[in-house]
Scaffold this motif. Structure first.
Motif, PDB file in Angstrom:
ATOM      1  N   ASN A   1     -13.254   3.123   5.746  1.00  0.00           N
ATOM      2  CA  ASN A   1     -12.343   3.607   4.630  1.00  0.00           C
ATOM      3  C   ASN A   1     -12.757   2.823   3.113  1.00  0.00           C
ATOM      4  O   ASN A   1     -11.510   2.730   2.319  1.00  0.00           O
ATOM      5  CB  ASN A   1     -10.832   3.053   4.962  1.00  0.00           C
TER       6      ASN A   1
ATOM      7  N   SER B   1      -9.509   6.834  -3.814  1.00  0.00           N
ATOM      8  CA  SER B   1      -9.285   6.293  -2.488  1.00  0.00           C
ATOM      9  C   SER B   1      -9.246   4.707  -2.446  1.00  0.00           C
ATOM     10  O   SER B   1      -8.204   4.110  -1.963  1.00  0.00           O
ATOM     11  CB  SER B   1     -10.619   6.824  -1.514  1.00  0.00           C
TER      12      SER B   1
ATOM     13  N   THR C   1      -5.182   4.905  -3.623  1.00  0.00           N
ATOM     14  CA  THR C   1      -4.529   5.349  -2.466  1.00  0.00           C
ATOM     15  C   THR C   1      -4.597   4.575  -1.298  1.00  0.00           C
ATOM     16  O   THR C   1      -3.635   4.626  -0.449  1.00  0.00           O
ATOM     17  CB  THR C   1      -5.195   6.620  -2.162  1.00  0.00           C
ATOM     18  N   ASN C   2      -5.536   3.755  -1.144  1.00  0.00           N
ATOM     19  CA  ASN C   2      -5.730   2.768   0.011  1.00  0.00           C
ATOM     20  C   ASN C   2      -4.400   1.933   0.085  1.00  0.00           C
ATOM     21  O   ASN C   2      -3.662   1.580   1.304  1.00  0.00           O
ATOM     22  CB  ASN C   2      -6.995   1.775   0.078  1.00  0.00           C
TER      23      ASN C   2
ATOM     24  N   SER D   1     -12.056  10.778   3.548  1.00  0.00           N
ATOM     25  CA  SER D   1     -11.462   9.358   3.001  1.00  0.00           C
ATOM     26  C   SER D   1      -9.762   9.390   3.376  1.00  0.00           C
ATOM     27  O   SER D   1      -9.330  10.348   3.563  1.00  0.00           O
ATOM     28  CB  SER D   1     -11.902   8.759   1.871  1.00  0.00           C
TER      29      SER D   1
ATOM     30  N   SER E   1      -7.955   9.200   0.841  1.00  0.00           N
ATOM     31  CA  SER E   1      -7.466   9.977  -0.364  1.00  0.00           C
ATOM     32  C   SER E   1      -7.352  11.360   0.527  1.00  0.00           C
ATOM     33  O   SER E   1      -6.243  12.170   0.060  1.00  0.00           O
ATOM     34  CB  SER E   1      -8.209   9.905  -1.397  1.00  0.00           C
TER      35      SER E   1
ATOM     36  N   ASN F   1      -9.447  14.029  -7.926  1.00  0.00           N
ATOM     37  CA  ASN F   1     -10.042  12.766  -7.599  1.00  0.00           C
ATOM     38  C   ASN F   1     -10.679  12.128  -8.907  1.00  0.00           C
ATOM     39  O   ASN F   1     -11.035  12.910  -9.731  1.00  0.00           O
ATOM     40  CB  ASN F   1     -11.175  13.344  -6.893  1.00  0.00           C
TER      41      ASN F   1
END
Length: 331
Positions: free
Chosen positions: A81, A105, A109-110, A169, A171, A258
Motif C-alpha cells: 500500500n 494514495s 487516502t492511506n 491501491s 485510493s 488522482n
C-alpha cells in the motif's frame, strides 16, 4: 483541462509555480543549497512502472537531469500500500538526494483507510510541490457485456456481490467503494500491486471493471483493447470524445481525481528543499513537460509547499468523511 481545487486553492494555476521559482532563483541561498545537486538524485515511486505516478516521475526526472547535469534515477518500490516506498525514503539520508514521488494514495487516502499508519503523511514529509492532477476512467474488458455504466450497475443490482473490481491501491479501493455507494450496488474488490496491474487484470478479463488513472488507460481504450464506461470529470476528455463524463454516465457526483506530488524527508535542510522546488518548477515550465501533459487527460500543477500541505489536510479530511459515509472497514 481546468483545475478545480477547493476555493482556498484557487490560486493554483497551470504553471503558477514557474513564475514563483523564477523570482526565487534570484535570491541568495546558503552554499550547501547552491551546490545542490552535485551527484545523482533518485526518485522513489511507491508503485510499479507504467502507473500514472511512475510516468510523472520519469518525465520530471529526465528534465531535472537535463537542467542539473546530474542523473536522476527512478526507483520503483511497489507493494505494501505504498509503505515500502515511504520506508525507503524515510530510511535514506535526509539530504535531498532521495525524493518521494507519491500520489493521493500515499499522501492522503492511506490516512483515511488505515487504523494505524507506519508514517504520518503530514509530519514525516517536507512537501515540495504538486505535479499533476487528473480524472479516472471506469473501464471494462473489450468483450464485456456492459456497454454503459448503467448496464453494469443494473447487473450488480440483480447479483449483489457477484461482480468484482480491480484495485491498484487504497485510493482506487476508496474510489470504487464510493462508486458502489453512489450507485447503490455491492461489488467485491480484487487487490493488485499497482494501477498498471489492475489494468492488466481488466485486459485479461480477470475482473469485471476497475476505476483507474485515465492517463494509464487512454491509449488502450483508443485502440479498442479496453472499453471505457465513464470519464470521472464534469466534462468529456478531448482525447476520448465518445466516452461519457460522470454526469452523462449517471453518477454526476463521482468526480474521482488522482494527483501526484513531490516530497522529501521532514529532516531535509530547508534550503535544499527550496532548491528542489525551484528545479521542479523549472522542469514544469519546459516545453517538453508542457507538451507531455497536453497529450494527457491530466493537468500540470505547480504549488508552493504550504499549498501542498494544506491540500493534503483537506484531502485527508474529505476521505475520512467518505470512508465513514461508505462504511469502509479500516485496514
Amino acid at each position: 483541462m481546468t483545475t478545480t481545487l477547493s476555493p482556498s486553492r484557487r490560486r493554483f494555476t497551470l504553471m503558477a509555480g514557474a513564475a514563483c521559482a523564477a523570482g526565487l532563483a534570484g535570491l541568495p541561498l546558503p552554499t550547501r543549497a547552491q551546490a545542490f545537486p552535485n551527484r545523482p538524485i533518485r526518485f522513489i515511486v511507491p508503485f510499479p512502472s507504467g502507473s500514472g505516478t511512475d510516468m510523472t516521475a520519469r518525465i520530471f526526472a529526465k528534465k531535472i537531469g537535463d537542467l542539473t547535469g546530474q542523473g536522476v534515477v527512478v526507483e520503483n518500490k511497489p507493494g505494501g500500500n505504498g509503505f515500502i516506498g515511504v520506508q525507503t525514503l524515510l530510511g535514506a539520508p535526509a539530504d535531498g538526494y532521495t525524493v518521494f514521488i507519491g500520489s493521493n494514495s500515499t499522501l492522503s487516502t492511506n490516512a483515511a483507510t488505515f487504523r494505524k499508519l507506519p508514517y504520518d503523511p503530514l509530519t514525516d514529509f517536507t512537501p515540495i510541490t504538486l505535479l499533476s492532477r487528473g480524472p479516472c476512467l471506469i473501464i471494462v474488458p473489450a468483450n464485456s457485456p456492459y456497454r454503459t455504466l448503467g448496464e453494469l450497475v443494473a447487473d450488480a443490482h440483480k447479483r449483489p456481490g457477484a461482480l468484482n473490481y480491480g484495485t491498484g491501491s487504497v485510493s482506487y479501493t476508496l474510489y470504487s467503494e464510493w462508486l458502489n455507494e453512489l450507485s447503490h450496488m455491492k461489488t467485491t474488490g480484487v487487490p493488485y500491486k499497482g494501477a498498471g496491474d489492475a489494468i492488466n487484470g481488466v485486459l485479461a478479463a480477470n475482473v469485471d471493471f476497475a476505476v483507474v488513472d485515465a492517463s494509464g488507460a487512454i491509449e488502450l481504450v483508443k485502440s479498442g483493447k479496453l472499453r471505457a464506461l465513464a470519464f470521472t470529470a464534469p466534462q468529456r476528455s478531448p482525447l476520448l470524445p465518445n466516452v461519457p463524463n460522470a454526469s452523462e454516465a449517471g453518477v454526476p457526483d463521482f468526480l474521482a481525481y488522482n494527483w501526484v506530488a513531490a516530497a522529501v524527508s521532514a529532516k531535509t535542510p530547508a534550503p535544499v528543499a527550496q532548491r528542489l522546488g525551484e528545479l521542479f518548477a523549472q522542469a514544469a515550465g519546459s516545453a517538453e513537460v508542457k507538451d507531455y501533459y497536453q497529450r494527457q487527460s491530466t493537468s500540470l500543477i505547480v504549488s508552493t509547499p504550504a499549498e501542498l500541505h494544506n491540500y493534503q489536510k483537506e484531502e485527508i479530511a474529505r476521505w475520512k468523511r467518505l470512508a465513514a459515509l461508505a462504511k469502509i472497514e479500516l485496514l
